[in-house]
Design an enzyme around this catalytic site. Structure first.
Site, PDB file in Angstrom:
ATOM      1  N   ASP A  97       9.773  -4.448  -0.939  1.00  0.00           N
ATOM      2  CA  ASP A  97      10.067  -4.925   0.611  1.00  0.00           C
ATOM      3  C   ASP A  97       8.566  -4.785   1.445  1.00  0.00           C
ATOM      4  O   ASP A  97       8.283  -5.374   2.550  1.00  0.00           O
ATOM      5  CB  ASP A  97      11.046  -3.854   1.286  1.00  0.00           C
ATOM      6  CG  ASP A  97      10.444  -2.240   0.978  1.00  0.00           C
ATOM      7  OD1 ASP A  97       9.470  -1.981   0.477  1.00  0.00           O
ATOM      8  OD2 ASP A  97      11.375  -1.448   1.480  1.00  0.00           O
ATOM      9  N   HIS A  98       7.680  -3.920   0.919  1.00  0.00           N
ATOM     10  CA  HIS A  98       6.243  -3.573   1.627  1.00  0.00           C
ATOM     11  C   HIS A  98       5.461  -4.864   1.266  1.00  0.00           C
ATOM     12  O   HIS A  98       4.894  -5.599   2.260  1.00  0.00           O
ATOM     13  CB  HIS A  98       5.807  -2.396   1.265  1.00  0.00           C
ATOM     14  CG  HIS A  98       6.255  -1.119   1.981  1.00  0.00           C
ATOM     15  ND1 HIS A  98       7.688  -0.907   1.697  1.00  0.00           N
ATOM     16  CD2 HIS A  98       5.617  -0.243   2.720  1.00  0.00           C
ATOM     17  CE1 HIS A  98       7.954   0.073   2.564  1.00  0.00           C
ATOM     18  NE2 HIS A  98       6.900   0.686   3.042  1.00  0.00           N
ATOM     19  N   ASP A 137       8.947   7.456   0.470  1.00  0.00           N
ATOM     20  CA  ASP A 137       8.705   6.664   1.593  1.00  0.00           C
ATOM     21  C   ASP A 137       9.088   7.912   2.745  1.00  0.00           C
ATOM     22  O   ASP A 137      10.205   8.346   2.880  1.00  0.00           O
ATOM     23  CB  ASP A 137       9.408   5.380   1.949  1.00  0.00           C
ATOM     24  CG  ASP A 137       9.000   4.602   2.977  1.00  0.00           C
ATOM     25  OD1 ASP A 137       7.934   3.632   3.045  1.00  0.00           O
ATOM     26  OD2 ASP A 137       9.270   4.916   3.971  1.00  0.00           O
ATOM     27  N   ARG A 143       6.259   3.356  14.272  1.00  0.00           N
ATOM     28  CA  ARG A 143       4.988   3.819  14.555  1.00  0.00           C
ATOM     29  C   ARG A 143       3.988   2.943  15.319  1.00  0.00           C
ATOM     30  O   ARG A 143       4.188   1.735  14.937  1.00  0.00           O
ATOM     31  CB  ARG A 143       4.414   4.061  12.993  1.00  0.00           C
ATOM     32  CG  ARG A 143       5.031   5.263  12.344  1.00  0.00           C
ATOM     33  CD  ARG A 143       4.424   5.716  10.961  1.00  0.00           C
ATOM     34  NE  ARG A 143       5.049   6.980  10.460  1.00  0.00           N
ATOM     35  CZ  ARG A 143       5.273   7.089   9.229  1.00  0.00           C
ATOM     36  NH1 ARG A 143       4.989   6.137   8.354  1.00  0.00           N
ATOM     37  NH2 ARG A 143       6.089   8.197   9.019  1.00  0.00           N
ATOM     38  N   SER A 197       2.794   8.397   6.726  1.00  0.00           N
ATOM     39  CA  SER A 197       3.309   7.873   5.543  1.00  0.00           C
ATOM     40  C   SER A 197       3.289   8.878   4.457  1.00  0.00           C
ATOM     41  O   SER A 197       2.597  10.019   4.432  1.00  0.00           O
ATOM     42  CB  SER A 197       2.496   6.538   5.173  1.00  0.00           C
ATOM     43  OG  SER A 197       2.365   6.376   3.753  1.00  0.00           O
ATOM     44  N   ARG A 208       2.609   8.061   1.545  1.00  0.00           N
ATOM     45  CA  ARG A 208       1.646   7.368   0.457  1.00  0.00           C
ATOM     46  C   ARG A 208       0.769   8.548  -0.097  1.00  0.00           C
ATOM     47  O   ARG A 208      -0.097   9.183   0.418  1.00  0.00           O
ATOM     48  CB  ARG A 208       0.738   6.309   1.019  1.00  0.00           C
ATOM     49  CG  ARG A 208      -0.471   6.691   1.878  1.00  0.00           C
ATOM     50  CD  ARG A 208      -0.734   5.189   2.626  1.00  0.00           C
ATOM     51  NE  ARG A 208       0.060   4.668   3.469  1.00  0.00           N
ATOM     52  CZ  ARG A 208      -0.093   3.965   4.531  1.00  0.00           C
ATOM     53  NH1 ARG A 208      -1.291   4.043   5.152  1.00  0.00           N
ATOM     54  NH2 ARG A 208       0.885   3.543   5.309  1.00  0.00           N
TER      55      ARG A 208
END
Ligand code: MIC
Ligand code: SF4
Length: 642
Positions: free
Chosen positions: A64-65, A119, A379, A536, A538
């Site tokens: 999806d990203h 996520d 965000r 995030s 990440r």
């Protein structure tokens, strides 16, 4: 003593430790999710663990990203994911099927379960009564292999909802109100639980908007009870069998209670550049705008988009406003197409995007220079939209749609165009799981294109380190600052390449200088203020600095997911015992530390000499995390333990 929903689920899943606030606990993870931007690294690390098939009840991999395929990189990543997932027992949700959190809520989430996702907005699942937590990809890989997830046992803050929302006021305004109260700082080690009679007035997608953006509070997760509303949602998804009732005991214990009367909530706006820079819409009305973007995992449910379509029906987007709509999932997309809402959106001049993260992560739709963008996502960090000078305001879908027509920010309570278009959650959603590929019963060849790198290699913790302070930064440094997303996202599977962009927007010379130093045996420390690593999940924000030779990060405070990621990749997170030491440090200061292994093994603090001055620093790690640091990261530690 009665229990909260949070503690009921934690108790049911407890495999290590005791439920005493502050102490470390290990919980069993029932479900995992990944998305493509964090997923490739998570799956490479899972492969490196040598476990033949996932051991969870359900693991889903979403794309999806990175769906904007400018070059071969993303397409190659998707192919790797699909083939790897088929082999290892993981469901694969194809590009176009929707945003992970929205699809997971619709098709897989179940009350009472635990979900770990790579996520930070995984807490969306709290809307359906799960304990859903965001973590780094390596933590998710360990959970897929059947390992517990470790966290500090939390304080539970009760947000007691009474009354019901007025027309034109929506779930987004509730969470913006909560952000105005609790802010983005100081909530580490907390879970937010919603209770009270107001809960029953909110549908599951509305609850999910609230738990989704709870991530911006910096809490570990947010959770709603599972009640008749939850049952109706699951039934409409054809999944009533997944329902259980889950409510707090009447004498449940909470560490703090905040009461919010839903009837008193007003339309709210988060101003640039932080989700907690909250103002009332009434204060900003009339502000000229250049863009409106409606979508993301926060506000792109069927109810959201059908409401927007009703507001826009027969109207046109203002000529100065670029109006963007991105459905949260293919289910939402198909439903608005079949009931005619999509036609109203198209006729209004909206630019319809695929159901994916898109504009929310700066993948397309960057605003005009100094543009003012109203967005329904979660965000608004500086530069995240892709335009450094843009001003991004976070708002409800209702406010966004009204403002798109007017060309200026409209307070929905002051200028409703007509009667509030009340949209109920449907009795039956369109269910079509054909874009979710189940795991293969037989082996599949794994596709590895040139964009797929190696899982990161880390070395055991050094005992003495000498180096320089490569960056001295202020408060609220987000993972977007550390590792930019947007146009750089496609390098996620290739660490040496992505590492070239560490701190790109903050200090473009940082990466090359750190790498050159590392090649000379000189390590790097990063020094920062409060809430380092917001945003995030990440893990690249730890892996890439590690690759460049960063071995210490010293801050006034850290956010949970990021400090865990630092530990997972062998970087020692340290906080100032005496915060005024921060003031004296400048970029380029030399630092030295010795006996680091001994300190990490058994001491609360360590002394690091920075710029000629001894600084006392606290080691931010539990006992278990200290072992991980000594091993040089979680992958080494997990391999040792097997
Ligand atoms: C985000 O909203 O910042 C992201 C992009 O979804 C990240 C994950 C990532 O960096 O891939 C998140 O929220 O964890
Ligand atoms: Fe995607 Fe944005 Fe949600 Fe992150 S916050 S998962 S980028 S839609």
């Amino acid at each position: 003593m009665g229990e909260s929903v949070t503690y009921k689920i934690l108790r049911e899943h407890l495999v290590d430790g005791t439920l005493d606030p502050g102490s470390e606990i290990g919980i069993r993870i029932d479900q995992t999710l990944t998305q493509d931007a964090t997923g490739t690294m998570a799956y490479l690390q899972f492969e490196a663990m040598g476990i033949p098939r996932v051991k969870t009840e359900l693991s889903v991999s979403y794309v999806d990203h990175n769906t904007l395929q400018m070059g071969f990189e993303n397409a190659d990543d998707h192919r790797y994911l699909q083939t790897m997932n088929a082999n290892f027992g993981i469901h694969y949700s194809r590009a176009g099927n929707g945003i992970c959190h929205q699809v997971h809520l619709e098709r897989f989430g179940r009350p009472g379960a635990t979900l770990l996702g790579s996520d930070s907005h995984t807490p969306t699942g709290g809307g359906i009564g799960m304990i859903a937590i965001g973590a780094g990809g390596l933590d998710v890989a360990v959970a897929m292999g059947g390992g517990p997830f470790y966290l500090a046992c939390h304080r539970v803050v009760n947000i007691m909802l009474t009354g019901s929302l007025r027309p034109w006021v929506s779930a987004k305004d509730v969470i913006l109100t909560v952000l105005g109260i609790l802010t983005t700082k100081g909530n580490v080690g907390t879970v937010v639980e919603y209770t009270g009679p107001g809960v029953a007035t909110l549908s599951v997608p509305e609850r999910a908007t609230i738990t989704n953006m709870g991530a911006e509070l910096g809490v570990t997760t947010s959770v709603f009870p599972s009640d008749e509303v939850t049952r109706a949602f699951l039934k409409a998804q054809g999944r009533e069998a997944a329902w259980i009732e889950l409510v707090p005991d009447s004498d449940a214990v909470y560490h703090r209670t905040i009461e919010i009367d839903l009837a008193s909530v007003e339309p709210m706006v988060a101003c640039p550049h932080s989700p907690d820079a909250i103002k009332r819409a009434a204060e900003l009305r009339g502000m000229k705008i250049t863009q409106v973007a409606i979508g993301s995992c926060t506000n792109a449910s069927y109810k959201d988009l059908a409401t927007v379509a009703k507001i826009l029906a027969g109207k046109k987007a203002h000529p100065d406003v670029s109006l963007i709509v991105a459905p949260g999932s293919r289910q939402v997309f198909e439903m608005i197409a079949r009931d005619g809402s999509l036609a109203d959106l198209i006729a209004s001049g909206a630019r319809i995007m695929e159901s994916a993260c898109g504009f929310c992560i700066g993948s397309g739709q960057a605003p005009v220079t100094e543009g003012v963008s109203l967005r329904t996502n979660n965000r608004n960090f500086e530069g995240r939209s892709g335009t450094e000078s843009a001003q991004v305001y976070l708002v409800s879908p209702e406010l966004a749609a009204l403002s798109a027509i007017a060309g200026e920010l409209v307070n929905p309570l002051e200028r409703p165009v007509a009667e509030y278009p009340s949209v109920a959650v449907p009795d039956r959603f369109i269910v079509d799981d054909s874009m979710i590929v189940p795991p293969s019963p037989t082996p599949v060849d794994i596709f590895r294109g040139p964009n797929i790198g190696e899982p990161p290699y880390t070395e055991p913790l050094l005992d003495s380190i000498a180096g320089v302070v490569g960056a001295r930064l202020g408060d609220k440094i987000t993972t977007d600052h550390i590792m930019p997303a947007g146009a750089r996202l496609k390098y996620r599977s290739n660490i040496p390449k992505y590492a070239q962009f560490v701190f790109e927007g903050v200090d473009p010379a940082f990466a090359a200088a750190a790498l050159a130093n590392k090649q000379k045996g000189v390590y790097t420390a990063v020094v920062a203020g409060q809430s380092y690593g917001q945003g995030s999940s990440r893990e690249h924000a730890a892996i890439c600095p590690m690759h460049l030779g960063v071995r210490l990060v010293i801050a006034k405070s850290f956010e949970r997911i990021h400090s865990a990621n630092l530990v997972n990749f062998g970087i020692v997170p340290l906080v100032f015992a005496n915060p005024t030491d921060y003031d004296a440090i400048v970029k380029g200061d030399a630092f030295t530390v010795s006996n680091l292994r001994e300190a990490v093994k058994s001491m609360k603090t360590v002394t690091v000499k920075i710029g000629g001055k001894n600084c006392e620093l606290e080691i931010v790690a539990s006992e278990r995390q200290r072992e991980i640091l000594l091993a040089g990261g979680l992958l080494n530690y997990t391999k040792q333990a097997r």
